[in-house]
Each structure stands twice: as C-alpha cells, then as structure tokens.
Scaffold this active site. Structure first.
Site, PDB file in Angstrom:
ATOM      1  CB  SER A 102       3.628   1.686   4.990  1.00 23.23           C
ATOM      2  OG  SER A 102       4.641   1.662   4.013  1.00 23.23           O
ATOM      3  N   GLY A 103       3.825   4.864   3.778  1.00 24.27           N
ATOM      4  CA  GLY A 103       3.555   5.719   2.634  1.00 24.27           C
ATOM      5  C   GLY A 103       2.907   7.035   2.978  1.00 24.27           C
ATOM      6  CB  THR A 107      11.001   8.521   5.752  1.00 27.91           C
ATOM      7  OG1 THR A 107      10.754   7.208   6.260  1.00 27.91           O
ATOM      8  CG2 THR A 107      12.494   8.705   5.522  1.00 27.91           C
ATOM      9  CG  ASN A 154       6.733   4.887   1.016  1.00 30.03           C
ATOM     10  OD1 ASN A 154       7.158   5.623   0.140  1.00 30.03           O
ATOM     11  ND2 ASN A 154       6.978   5.081   2.290  1.00 30.03           N
ATOM     12  CB  SER A 157       8.513   1.628   2.544  1.00 27.88           C
ATOM     13  OG  SER A 157       7.999   1.153   3.770  1.00 27.88           O
ATOM     14  CB  SER A 158      11.327   3.473   7.221  1.00 27.81           C
ATOM     15  OG  SER A 158      11.678   4.783   6.879  1.00 27.81           O
ATOM     16  N   GLY A 385       5.157   2.367   9.624  1.00 29.15           N
ATOM     17  CA  GLY A 385       3.742   2.561   9.880  1.00 29.15           C
ATOM     18  C   GLY A 385       2.958   1.263   9.824  1.00 29.15           C
ATOM     19  CD  GLU A 387       4.763  -2.456   6.556  1.00 35.96           C
ATOM     20  OE1 GLU A 387       5.628  -1.666   6.159  1.00 35.96           O
ATOM     21  OE2 GLU A 387       4.943  -3.687   6.661  1.00 35.96           O
TER      22      GLU A 387
END
Length: 1027
Positions: A102-103, A107, A154, A157-158, A385, A387
């Site tokens: 993540s981050g 995306t 992030n 973040s998705s 991603g 986490e």
C-alpha cells in the site's frame, strides 16, 4: 537500449554482480537521479516518486509507441506498449499485473497505463472507440471516489481490488471492457483508525455541495459532525481537493451515461449513511429505541422509506421458525450492530451497483465481460497491496492473502515455470533457489485445515461461538505450522496478546492479527428486516439493489456463503484468469513511510525487494532467455525473411526450418534449440528479426492486395459475364415473345388488301427496339414484293424511275406522265423522229468518242439563252453526260456536261414541259420539251431519269424545285423565270419579261386545273399505280 544519458544501470540483468547490495545500490542511485523505472528483463520496477514528473506527455507517448522495450529508457509506457503490441501482433490475450504494498503507486501506475492505451489507439478517429476510451478513463474517477480512502500509508489507497479487462478489435482499438471488483473494505464505512479517513465520496459530498444542496440533503459542511467521518480525526488532507473532486465525479457520471435520477440516488444513499451513523439508541423498559427521531427522519428521507419503518427495523427484527413468525426486540448492542451492518451493506451494494453501471457502459455487443468475435483482451490488475497496520483485522487478513496468491502467481510464471520449462525443453540450466510461498497460501486456503476453513466451521456451529473460541480452534489445528503462532502456542512471546492475537509469517513479513470481529465479519450478517425495508423503498433504483427483500418472510433460505469463502473463490478465479493470459509485470516499491520525494529508506526498500523476490528474478532472467516460441509459430511469423523458408518450408520439420532461417541470418550464436521451442537469449536478436520482418511486410501486403484484387476482379468478371448471359437470354426471350406478338398480329396480312400496312405494331420492349426498324424493313420489302409480283420484271427499271419521280413530284405537280409507258430514247423512235437513222448514226459516233454506255433520254426541245433568243434543239441524256444537239445531223454543239455537275432541277406545277437543269458552271439549261404530236407529259420522266442517275453517281438526292417562279443562271447571272398563263398564247413559248425576267407563257389549257391525257388509264389499271 537507446543511447541516452542514464543514471546507474537501466536493467538489473546487466549488473556485474547479482547481489542484494548491488541491487540496492543501483536502485538508490537511480531514485536519487530522478529515474523511477528500472527493468528486470521485461519486468518493470517502479519506485513511487511522491512528486509530479514530466515524463507522461504526448512527446513521451510518441517516443515509446511501437518501439521495443530496450530501444528507449525504462518506462511504464514501454510495458503498456509491449502488452498492446503482443496482443495485436500475436492475437493473444495479455495482462499487466501491478503489485506492491500500500502506497507504492499501484493505482497511479494503472491510470498511466490506461492513458497510454487511450493515446495510442483509435488512429482512425472512430466515434464509438473514442466513447469507450472516455468511459475507461472516466471510470477511474468514480471508482476512486467510492473505493479509495486516505490511510496512514497512502492518501489515495485503493480499499478494493480491481481487475479490468479491456476488449480490443482486430485493429487494436478498444471497443469495450469489464471490471471485476474484489472485497471492498466496507468496515471502513463505520470505523477508521486515527489519521485515516472514510471513503472519499463522503467528504466530496460534504465539501462539494452548495449551501442550498446541503439543505436539500439535510447535511452540514463539517465532516466532524458525523460519527462515520470523525473517528480518524483527519478529515482534511492537503493533497486532496474534495470540492473539485466532487465535480469531476459528477462529470464522470454523466460521461458514463448515468441519468440525473441515478446520480441523485447515489448521493442520497451516501447522505443516508452519514445520517445513519448519527443514530444513537436508548433503552426503554424492555425495548431499544432511537434516541433522536429527527436523525432517523433524515436517513429515512434519503432512503425513500418512512421514518416509522426505518425506526422499527433498527429497533427490532422478525424471526421465522418452523412457519411461525416472532418479533424480537434488539438489545442496545444489537441495535448498534444492526445500524453499522446496514451502513456497510448499503455502501457495498451501492458500490457494486456503480461497478455494474460502468460495465454496462463498457459492454461489448451485449455480452457483459465476454470477448467479442475476432477480439482480444488486455487485463489490468490494480489490487490492494500488502498491509501491516497497528491493528490488523479480517480485512487485512484477506488483503494479505490476496497478495500471497499474486506472489505465488509471480513465482509460478516468472521463476518456477521458467526454470521448469528449460528443463523440459532440454536447455542447459543452473538452478536458482527462491522462496516458494505455496506453504503460506495453503495455511490460509487449505480445505479442512486452513484458517478460512476453520473460520467457516466456527460460523456454522450452533450456539454461542466467540472469537476467543475461534482462536483456540486455530491454535489446536495449526499448532505445528511454522508460519503460524499465537501466545498460547508461544507463551514466551510477549508481543502477542493472550487469547486476542495470532501471527502469520507472510512472504512480506510477520503480521499480527487481532481475532476480535473475525466471526462477525466473516458471517457478514444483515438482518432480513433491512433487506425488506430497502426493497420497499419508493426509489426504484434503491429497491432494485435489494431483490432478496421480496422474499416471503416465512420462506426458509440456504445459509449464504461467508465473506472468506467468497473472497477465496474470487481469488482462485482471478489467478485462473491471469494464468490464461500473457503476463507483464509492474513491481511497485515504496521508498519511505513519510511520502518524501527525496528520502530513500534503505531498510524499508530492502524489505520490499526481498519479499517481492526481485533479486531471484534477476538471477533467473540473467541465466535465462529473453524470448521463446514454438517452432511452428516462430516459422510462421518470420519465414518471409529467408529465401529458404518463404513461402513455405518443405525440406523437413518446423525445427529444421527454424534452424535454416537462424543460420542464414547469422544468429546461431544467440539461440538454443529446445525440444519444441526456440530460445533467444538477447532482445537485440529479436529486434533484428522484427526489423527484417517489418521491412518485408509492405511488399507482402502489396502482393496479397494484388492477389486479392485480382480475385475480386475475377469474381466480378464472372458475375458480369453471368449477368450478360442472363441479360442476353432475357433479351432473346423478350424478342421471341415480341415476335410471337408480331406473328399473331400479322397472321392474316396476306389476305388483307394493303398487306398489313394498316396493322398496328405492338409496343416493343426496350431490348427489342434496336431491331424494330429491321423488322419493319423486312415487312415493307415483303409488302413491296406482294404488290410488285404482278408487274413483269422487264418493267421494273421503268417503275424504279417513276418511283424516283414520284418521290420528287408527288404532291407538288399533278400530272407528270406517271400513267403512261416511258420510252426514254424518243429520238430513236421513227414515229416520233423521222430522221431517226441519222440520230442513231450520230449517237454511235458520239458513243465511240465519249465512251458512254447507254442513252437514257432524248427529245426535241426549245431552249432560250441569256439573250432571250429561242432555238429548237435536241436533248440527249446518257449514263454520264447531258448533251445539247443540233436538230439536222444531231451533232453535239459543245462537250457534254457531266451529270455530277447538276445542282438541281426546277419545273412548274402545271402541264407544261418547262424544265431548268441547274449547273455549277453558272450557265443553266432552260428548255421546254417538244412532245408533238402526242402532247404527252415527259417532264416527269426526265426528272425521274436525272434523279435516279444522280443518286447512283453521287449517292445523294438531287434537289427538285416545283413552282411558278424560280431563279436560274444564264451567263453567270441570276435571272428570274416566271410561268404565266396567257389566253393569247396558242402554244407554250419563251418571251422576254420586265427587266431581266424570263417569261414562259402557256395557254389556258396548260393551267393547273386541266386534266391529263387519257391514254394511260388502261396501263394504270394494269400495274395498280395510283397517281
């Protein structure tokens, strides 16, 4: 690789020494030098720059369009172009797998890929393709608004997984697509950690509405006024402008074809969730009721249900057991759980409905998500991603399981399968060791023994099962697993809380999960009362989102699948989809935790490099081959570059043909021959093959075009020939039918008096019109024959002369001797010329001198000249000349005038014998025929003879003028000649008139009213001639 100023080494495969330290040194050097992309063969390693970079403009799109990976500096555009080119050239489905924690920029990478594909396609400017491109790009704004949120790692973040298939036609232009979404983190709707936010859509609504619109939604501007948006204490983010994002989201809705009522329903639902979060409860005796009914009223208005129905659903539920219906009041805890479950379920349904609407806009030929005929697909995977948060729950467990599956896929496709393929093909290979995370995937998903199986079993048990009991069951079944531990299994591990936490050693690191909430989140329970409530909403869009609410309350239904089971099935299907396509990888790395564009956190990055297996990837790629292909496909693609394999290789197997081609092009040093495939080590060799092929393709295309055009022409020729045959047959049929009509119309003409002259001819069809004239001519000749057959053939020459005279004089002169027999050479007749013997002798001498063939006409005449002097002469017409003779010895007074020099004839309409023979020499012959003693009319005979012979000699008609006044030329001067009836004249004669006028005076018996001779009546009856 293109010769440009580069920092470090652009491809890790080219490192002098493949170690973790060397890898990190190169990655750090390139990041510090502003180079965020580096290759591992065909895998792109992307480091999040945390700043805007000017490397995605149109000039960069042009630089990478249609180029090979190694021709330009590393770029994500090159990966997108390679996937598109592979799909277009090979007709093979491809996918781009974007992975990382993540981050790390996944995306943004997916959006960059989408923009590149949109930029390089639809060269022809087709409107439908342009629409699809806009839908693909605009869908990102909507999905980010409703599926992304700020986390501590992030800002965008998705919080859901997204896999998008883009459908392409045979030209490589996008014609549709389909989006699959995975495990929306709906718990974020009701709970956020400190420093985090709810989904962007809530803040966009509050900050994007005007004051009047806020009143309509019964909202206030401050997100901290709502329980569901205040928990993170971080509603304001510097990198996000919620107001402008709200406008962009609404614009995207309109681009994708959302109606105004649908857009309004979306935001009504978001507002309803905000109001719902502010509903609190109070206990009254044995019941639980909402503390503030006004808040319930606001939520009910947004849901388009009554306040009483919503309040009732929040306070109690109906239970059906064995056909009996019972009412059960909620406890305070149950009411709050039901409220939160409703908020999560509503948002999840809304998000699923939005994705469905986007898919409808991307639909290809009505088959949602399916490939169109002759089409290919590029898949783009942008999924959450790995986490590790301070508090990790069921959502993080599922997310990290997803990343384990993707890492396993990467291992299978890039590391394990590649090495196994070398062994299978008999290629010499030194094995590369790598960590296979299959054991971790089994820990989670193995039937009966995995965490998900234990979790589902606990959810199925009857009675009170707690999260603590679930943890005990996991400890019992997973006690011996080296990647699982808890405080009960490791009492000395002080980092784990007793009976609350467990640890899984993931490929990306150890993660501690809190068992609290696992059972409830896996069951994902929503009371049936809420489903019935929303199904009965007066808003049809909301009602349609809850079709199960229509079910009878007493009907027993199957237990729904748990969230964990559904997610595991979706992951298995996703991996199956990805393995069916040719994969391309973008491995994203997060350089630091503080979102700094300059800080490179050595330990943080090294951890990501290790768990992503990037160094092992370099080793495999370094020892391996850049390209491999089956012999038959390789030969089919490149056979045109060798004279020995084009157009077909028939001197052995496909492997032999491939070897011949490679050796001819002198690439044998860079290839290996496997059992079924050829392996090419360096991309440069592949590029040289592609270049040679590209140079020959235009000539082959021209050849194919020539052959195809020839084929089309031959087909067209055959069609035209067939059409002509049909037309000819049809024309003949029409002619036959017309002839049958003619045969019927003229069946009795032989018996008719006029032999069919009065018969009306049938209207001819278009195809017969050209031959109607011929048919009429045939009938006219037959009719003439039927008329003439009674006339002896010996008289036909004279009849032809009379016909010539008739065509010139009929209707102009009443009497012209048509009813008598024409003798022609009258001076040779003794009863007319007493000196006929002298005439005949003189004519014979003249014939010997002038070589004419025959005498056509002769007669005594009276002539006048330019001096108005009259004299008796003899006129002789031969087959070539006109002679004027003296009347004693019949000698020619001058050389004969050729008949061809005659320009016309003039005579009067009466019974006189005047005739003027006009000449082109300027001296006409003005005569009057002497017909004594018979006084018969011979002018018509002379006209017929001259007209007939002139036609024969000049092939044109001689002009004949009939009138009582006309002009003549005497002595090269024009003189008027008048024919006048004079009572004093006994015989017709010439006399001078006024001035230059010549007068031909005739007695009254020669007037127009006089009758002709009566001698010819018997002859007239004999030949059937009518005057």
């Amino acid at each position: 690789m293109a010769a440009q100023d580069e920092v470090g080494i652009v491809d890790f495969v080219l490192l002098d020494e493949i170690t973790l330290d060397k890898f990190m040194d190169n990655l750090r050097k390139r990041f510090k030098g502003g180079k965020i992309y580096t290759y591992i063969g065909e895998v792109c390693v992307s480091v999040n720059p945390y700043r805007t970079m000017n490397i995605y403009g149109p000039e960069h799109v042009s630089q990478y369009k249609g180029r090979e990976l190694f021709e330009n500096p590393p770029h994500i555009f090159a990966i997108a172009d390679a996937a598109h080119k592979e799909m277009k050239q090979q007709g093979r489905d491809t996918c781009i797998v974007i992975s990382g924690e993540s981050g790390s920029g996944k995306t943004e990478a997916s959006k960059i890929i989408m923009k590149y594909i949109a930029a390089v396609t639809n060269v022809g400017g087709r409107q439908e393709v342009e629409r699809v491109k806009n839908v693909l790009l605009q869908s990102n704004a909507i999905l980010e608004a409703f599926g992304n949120a700020k986390t501590n790692r992030n800002d965008n973040s998705s919080r859901f997984g997204k896999y998008m298939d883009i459908n392409f036609d045979f030209k490589g232009d996008p014609i549709g697509g389909h989006i699959n979404n995975y495990l929306l983190e709906k718990s974020r709707v009701i709970l956020q950690q400190i420093g985090e936010r709810n989904f962007h859509s809530f803040y966009q609504l509050l900050r994007g509405l005007t004051e009047s619109e806020l009143k309509a939604y019964q909202l206030s501007r401050d997100p901290d006024a709502y329980f569901y948006t205040q928990q993170g204490k971080s509603s304001k983010v510097n990198t996000i402008n919620d107001g402008s994002d709200y406008k962009a989201t609404n614009s995207a809705f309109k681009t994708l074809g959302f109606s105004s009522s649908e857009i309004s329903t979306v935001w009504n639902t978001v507002a309803a969730i905000l109001h719902l979060g502010n509903v609190t409860f109070k206990s009254q005796e044995e019941s639980t009721k909402p503390a503030d009914i006004n808040v319930v009223n606001k939520a009910a208005t947004m849901f388009s249900v009554t306040s009483g129905e919503l309040s009732k659903a929040l306070s109690e539920r109906v239970i059906a057991a064995r056909g009996e219906v019972m009412k059960k009041m909620h406890t305070l805890h149950e009411a709050e759980y039901g409220r939160d479950a409703l908020a999560k379920a509503v948002y999840d349904r809304l998000f699923t409905w939005i994705v469905g609407k986007i898919n409808a806009a991307l639909n290809v030929q009505g088959e949602l998500g399916k490939k169109s005929y002759m089409g290919t697909v590029i898949g783009v995977l942008d999924i959450y991603g790995f986490e590790i948060f301070d508090a990790n729950s069921f959502e993080q467990f599922c997310i990290n399981y997803c990343n384990e599956k993707l890492q396993q896929l990467f291992i299978e496709l890039v590391l394990k399968q590649e090495q196994e393929e070398y062994r299978r093909e008999g290629i010499e290979w030194k094995n590369v060791d790598f960590f296979n995370n299959q054991i971790i995937c089994d820990l989670v998903e193995q039937p009966h023994k995995g965490v998900l199986a234990i979790l589902d079993e606990a959810c199925l048990n009857v009675g009170k099962v707690t999260d603590e009991m679930l943890l005990e069951a996991m400890d019992k079944k997973l006690a011996g697993h080296k990647h699982y531990t808890s405080r009960q299994l490791s009492p000395m591990d002080k980092e784990l809380k007793h009976k609350e936490e467990f640890r899984i050693r993931h490929y990306a690191g150890d993660v501690v999960y809190n068992i609290d909430g696992f059972l409830d989140k896996n069951k994902d329970t929503l009371f049936q009362d809420f489903k019935r409530l929303l199904h009965n909403s007066s808003n049809k869009i909301i009602s349609d989102m809850w079709p199960e609410g229509a079910m009878d309350i007493t009907k027993t239904t199957k237990r729904p699948l748990t969230a964990g089971t559904l997610f595991r099935s979706s992951m298995i299907n996703l991996v199956k989809t990805l393995t069916s396509k040719e994969p391309f990888y973008v491995r994203c790395i997060k350089p630091n935790e503080v979102k700094s564009p300059s800080l490179f956190d050595e330990e943080r990055v090294k951890h990501q490099v290790c768990y992503l297996g990037l160094v092992e990837n370099v080793r495999v790629r370094r020892a391996g081959f850049a390209y491999r292909q089956r012999y038959d496909k390789f030969l089919k693609r490149y056979k045109m570059i060798s004279q020995f394999t084009w157009p077909n290789f028939r001197a052995g197997s496909d492997k032999d043909g491939t070897r011949v081609l490679i050796e001819e092009r002198e690439f044998a040093h860079d290839v290996k021959y496997g059992n079924t495939k050829i392996f090419i080590r360096s991309p440069a060799t592949l590029f040289a093959l592609e270049t040679a092929r590209s140079e020959l393709i235009p000539g082959i295309v021209i050849l194919l075009q020539k052959l195809w055009r020839g084929t089309l022409c031959r087909i067209q020729y055959k069609k035209m020939k067939a059409a002509l045959y049909i037309m000819n047959y049809y024309r003949h049929a029409k002619i036959r039918k017309y002839l049958e009509q003619l045969h019927y119309a003229f069946r009795d003409v032989k018996k008719m008096h006029d032999y069919g002259k009065s018969v009306t001819w049938p209207a001819p069809p278009l195809s017969v019109r050209p031959v109607v004239g011929t048919l009429r001519a045939v009938h006219a000749r037959w009719r003439a024959w039927m008329i003439l057959r009674a006339v002896p053939r010996a008289e036909w020459p004279q009849l032809r002369l009379k016909m010539c005279a008739a065509s010139a004089l009929k209707g102009k002169r009443g009497a012209w001797g048509q009813n008598r027999k024409w003798e022609g050479n009258y001076l040779a007749l003794p009863h007319y010329n007493h000196n006929s013997e002298a005439f005949i002798a003189s004519i014979n001498n003249l014939c010997n001198a002038d070589k004419f063939q025959m005498v056509l006409f002769s007669s005594y005449i009276q002539k006048t000249n330019r001096f108005n002097k009259c004299a008796d002469r003899a006129l002789l017409i031969t087959d070539s000349n006109i002679y004027k003779l003296e009347t004693k010895k019949f000698k020619a007074m001058r050389k004969g005038s050729p008949i061809q020099e005659v320009t016309g004839l003039s005579l009067s309409p009466g019974r006189d014998q005047l005739l003027v023979i006009h000449s082109n020499k300027g001296n006409d012959l003005v005569v009057a025929l002497n017909t004594e003693p018979s006084h018969e009319d011979r002018v018509g005979e002379l006209v017929g003879i001259l007209c007939n012979r002139y036609q024969q000699l000049r092939n044109m008609e001689l002009k004949v003028t009939v009138g009582s006044q006309f002009q003549c030329m005497l002595g090269n001067k024009s003189r008027p000649l008048h024919v006048e009836v004079s009572p004093a004249a006994q015989v017709a004669n010439f006399r001078p008139g006024n001035g230059t006028t010549i007068v031909y005076a005739v007695p009254t018996s020669y007037a127009l009213g006089g009758t002709g001779d009566q001698n010819g009546q018997q002859y007239n009856h004999k030949i059937g001639w009518k005057a």
